[in-house]
Design an enzyme around this catalytic site. Structure first.
Site, PDB file in Angstrom:
ATOM      1  N   ASP A   7       0.979 -11.334   6.489  1.00 53.66           N
ATOM      2  CA  ASP A   7       1.534 -10.445   5.457  1.00 53.66           C
ATOM      3  C   ASP A   7       2.844  -9.828   5.925  1.00 53.66           C
ATOM      4  O   ASP A   7       3.510  -9.139   5.148  1.00 53.66           O
ATOM      5  CB  ASP A   7       0.526  -9.343   5.092  1.00 53.66           C
ATOM      6  CG  ASP A   7       0.014  -8.595   6.307  1.00 53.66           C
ATOM      7  OD1 ASP A   7      -0.565  -9.241   7.199  1.00 53.66           O
ATOM      8  OD2 ASP A   7       0.205  -7.372   6.391  1.00 53.66           O
ATOM      9  N   ASP A  62      -2.824   6.704   2.845  1.00 55.10           N
ATOM     10  CA  ASP A  62      -2.222   7.724   1.975  1.00 55.10           C
ATOM     11  C   ASP A  62      -0.937   7.298   1.268  1.00 55.10           C
ATOM     12  O   ASP A  62      -0.363   8.080   0.510  1.00 55.10           O
ATOM     13  CB  ASP A  62      -1.961   9.001   2.786  1.00 55.10           C
ATOM     14  CG  ASP A  62      -1.038   8.747   3.976  1.00 55.10           C
ATOM     15  OD1 ASP A  62      -0.500   7.625   4.088  1.00 55.10           O
ATOM     16  OD2 ASP A  62      -0.867   9.656   4.800  1.00 55.10           O
ATOM     17  N   GLY A 105       0.810  -1.212   0.000  1.00 52.75           N
ATOM     18  CA  GLY A 105       0.000   0.000   0.000  1.00 52.75           C
ATOM     19  C   GLY A 105       0.842   1.261   0.000  1.00 52.75           C
ATOM     20  O   GLY A 105       0.363   2.347  -0.329  1.00 52.75           O
ATOM     21  N   ARG A 106       2.101   1.119   0.396  1.00 48.30           N
ATOM     22  CA  ARG A 106       2.985   2.294   0.385  1.00 48.30           C
ATOM     23  C   ARG A 106       4.428   1.886   0.116  1.00 48.30           C
ATOM     24  O   ARG A 106       5.347   2.635   0.404  1.00 48.30           O
ATOM     25  CB  ARG A 106       2.893   3.040   1.702  1.00 48.30           C
ATOM     26  CG  ARG A 106       3.206   2.183   2.910  1.00 48.30           C
ATOM     27  CD  ARG A 106       3.351   3.048   4.102  1.00 48.30           C
ATOM     28  NE  ARG A 106       3.313   2.263   5.321  1.00 48.30           N
ATOM     29  CZ  ARG A 106       3.471   2.778   6.505  1.00 48.30           C
ATOM     30  NH1 ARG A 106       3.669   4.068   6.618  1.00 48.30           N
ATOM     31  NH2 ARG A 106       3.421   2.021   7.580  1.00 48.30           N
ATOM     32  N   ARG A 115       6.106 -12.458   0.856  1.00 54.30           N
ATOM     33  CA  ARG A 115       5.623 -12.841   2.194  1.00 54.30           C
ATOM     34  C   ARG A 115       4.687 -14.047   2.096  1.00 54.30           C
ATOM     35  O   ARG A 115       4.242 -14.396   0.998  1.00 54.30           O
ATOM     36  CB  ARG A 115       4.798 -11.680   2.777  1.00 54.30           C
ATOM     37  CG  ARG A 115       5.512 -10.357   2.803  1.00 54.30           C
ATOM     38  CD  ARG A 115       4.661  -9.244   2.190  1.00 54.30           C
ATOM     39  NE  ARG A 115       5.484  -8.043   1.988  1.00 54.30           N
ATOM     40  CZ  ARG A 115       5.726  -7.143   2.929  1.00 54.30           C
ATOM     41  NH1 ARG A 115       5.140  -7.266   4.105  1.00 54.30           N
ATOM     42  NH2 ARG A 115       6.514  -6.130   2.706  1.00 54.30           N
TER      43      ARG A 115
END
Ligand code: AMP
Ligand code: MG
Length: 527
Positions: A273, A137, A104-105, A202
């Site tokens: 994860d 974000d 996600g980042r 992972r």
């Protein structure tokens, strides 16, 4: 520009990707990754870099201090010949299947070949939105990035399997975080870490394809992983290779857990994860280091109610996570029994690694059956009052064995390892003193050379670990734009087993002010 780096895009070149090229949040199917560019940062500034990691990658000091370096490793400039991507994975979080998660980042720039001919993935963490950002974000703040940067390099020097860190860069942008999740969001400084590992795959990378029932892509990912990260396995594609692979994952994970126990590391968020398929420590979030020895301790406030990921529970959680991995891959392997057998070996494997590590920590050649009383007594002594785990073992190497065996030297010789010195009387003192005597008798019976015993104990018992409160001190200084504490500390952490003159401030036990201080003993997942 950074021309010494030899890049190679093996993950993207050999595995199926997401055909969608636009960057928006979505569910992705039957793809190991999505191509995505890092978000531009407004005014990147290099805070620190790891000179060891840099030279392994072929970077010179001038490279690391160049403008190109900070531009590339903040995501502003593309590294020539690469196709940056975010991985698709799922995971079990706190015991429940959470569906698609993914990078996600984190954005992997590509794979590079080091001067040692090994393969290294270079990944920016905090480099902006990806298709896997869900409602967040895609960014990271200085405090969590500094903690990841320091701890990954410290773990490497401690000899614990881990992902590495190349660089820590301030982005010049502001990131809003509610640090304690208590309704007080505040602006913080944004940062990007460049992490380095042979692979960032992972357990969750395999689980996602079981959830999608896409066993073809899962098989391709397994074959790719075996080929590149499990060099001892041949016959790739055969059931025996898959079984051998899972056995090795179990074994590497058991070893990693034993190493975490040896050094007193608590990961804090052992979701599937966050479990590396190659047995590395990965995803440094609300992790912590044991100060006073306490198997029930967790640094993660998000886990405070159930303490699922507490220190003493880590091997059991790893086993549970391996079970989820086995469930995910069983259709590709074709039979369950060998996976069950491998899982049943976990406890034995952990115990044999840890027994060896503990013998080394105690300066004994090996632990024997008759030592069970010694070990029970050790646990009792360590729990009788608050004792700094790191310093206790370190100072144990320096006790006067002869005098202690004769009852003439007592707990005072351990020095400043007790957090509640006022409790050292009565039953507590007796428990510790009598254990020390039993221990000294046991050491004397082995009749080794005392100088060599101390030396070998020092190699098993670090003096410098990245203590929680020191990370906070480094963060406070860095927040003010002063990185010198961080740089000094990183130098010390390069030789954690060697006493370094004038560096006492990095070795001492936690000061009292840090006992309940945010960031020192309590951390949330907010990062
Ligand atoms: P973690 O518990 O930090 O390992 O993260 C769990 C999941 O949330 C992963 O898929 C991360 O990529 C994602 N995640 C965490 N923080 C952010 C963030 N600030 N922006 C986007 N995704 C995030
Ligand atoms: Mg994670």
């Amino acid at each position: 520009m950074l021309t010494n780096l030899q890049v190679d895009n093996r993950f993207v070149d050999h595995l199926p990707g997401d055909p969608e090229e636009r960057n928006y949040v979505r569910q992705v199917r039957s793809a190991c990754y999505s191509i995505v560019e890092p978000t531009r940062t407004s005014d990147p500034q290099l805070v620190a870099y790891s000179s060891e990691m840099a030279s392994t990658l072929g970077f010179t000091k001038a490279d690391c201090e160049s403008d190109d370096f900070v531009q590339v490793f903040s995501g502003n400039k593309k590294l020539q010949g690469t196709s940056p991507y975010a991985m698709c994975y799922g995971g079990h979080q706190f015991g429940n299947w959470a569906g698609q998660l993914g990078d996600g980042r984190a954005i992997t720039l590509g794979e590079a070949i080091g001067v040692d001919s090994a393969n290294y993935s270079l990944q920016l963490k905090g480099a902006g939105l990806t298709p896997y950002s869900r409602s967040a974000d895609g960014l990271a703040v200085l405090r969590s990035s500094l903690r990841e940067f320091v701890c990954s390099e410290a773990m490497h020097h401690l000899g614990v399997p881990t992902t590495r860190a190349l660089s820590l860069v301030l982005t010049g942008d502001t990131v809003i975080r509610d640090m304690l999740y208590d309704g007080n969001p505040a602006p913080e400084r944004g940062a990007v870490v460049c992490r380095v590992a042979p692979t960032f795959v992972r357990f969750g990378n395999f689980e996602i394809f079981a959830a999608q029932r896409d066993f073809d892509v899962m098989r391709q990912l397994i074959d790719h992983t075996i080929k590149h990260d499990f060099p001892g396995i041949s016959n790739i594609g055969s059931p025996s290779a898959y079984i051998q692979w899972f056995e090795e994952v179990v074994d590497r994970t058991a070893y990693l857990m034993s190493e975490w126990t040896r050094v007193g590391f608590v990961h804090g968020v052992m979701n599937t994860d966050n479990m590396s398929i190659t047995g590395l420590t990965i995803d440094y979030g609300p992790y912590g280091w044991l100060e006073s020895y306490d198997p029930n301790w967790t640094p993660n406030t998000t886990d405070a109610s159930t303490k699922r990921y507490r220190f003493g529970q880590q091997p059991a959680v790893a086993h549970w996570n391996l079970l989820q991995l086995a469930n995910a891959i069983v259709s590709v392997v074709g039979e369950a029994k060998p996976l069950e057998d491998a899982l049943n070996n976990f406890a034995q494997s952990y115990s044999s690694y840890y027994t060896k590590a503990l013998a080394a920590k105690l300066g004994l050649q090996r632990l024997i059956e008759q030592d069970s009383d010694l070990l029970r007594g050790l646990e009792e002594a360590l729990l009788s009052t608050e004792i700094d785990m790191t310093l206790f073992f370190r100072h144990l190497g320096g006790i006067d064995v002869e005098a202690t065996a004769n009852g003439l030297a007592k707990l005072e010789q351990l020095g400043d390892v007790f957090y509640r010195p006022e409790q050292l009387y009565g039953k507590t003192a007796t428990t510790i003193n009598s254990w020390l005597k039993t221990y000294a008798l046991r050491v004397r019976a082995e009749a080794g050379d005392p100088g060599r015993r101390k030396e070998s104990m020092n190699r098993a018992n670090p003096l410098y670990v990245p203590r929680n409160y020191l990370a906070q001190v480094a963060i406070d200084h860095a927040d003010e734009g002063d990185f010198s504490f961080l740089h000094d500390w990183m130098e010390v952490l390069k030789n954690p087993y060697e006493e370094q003159e004038g560096k006492e401030r990095f070795a001492g036990k936690r000061p009292e002010w840090a006992r309940t201080h945010v960031g020192c003993s309590m951390l949330s997942c907010s990062s």
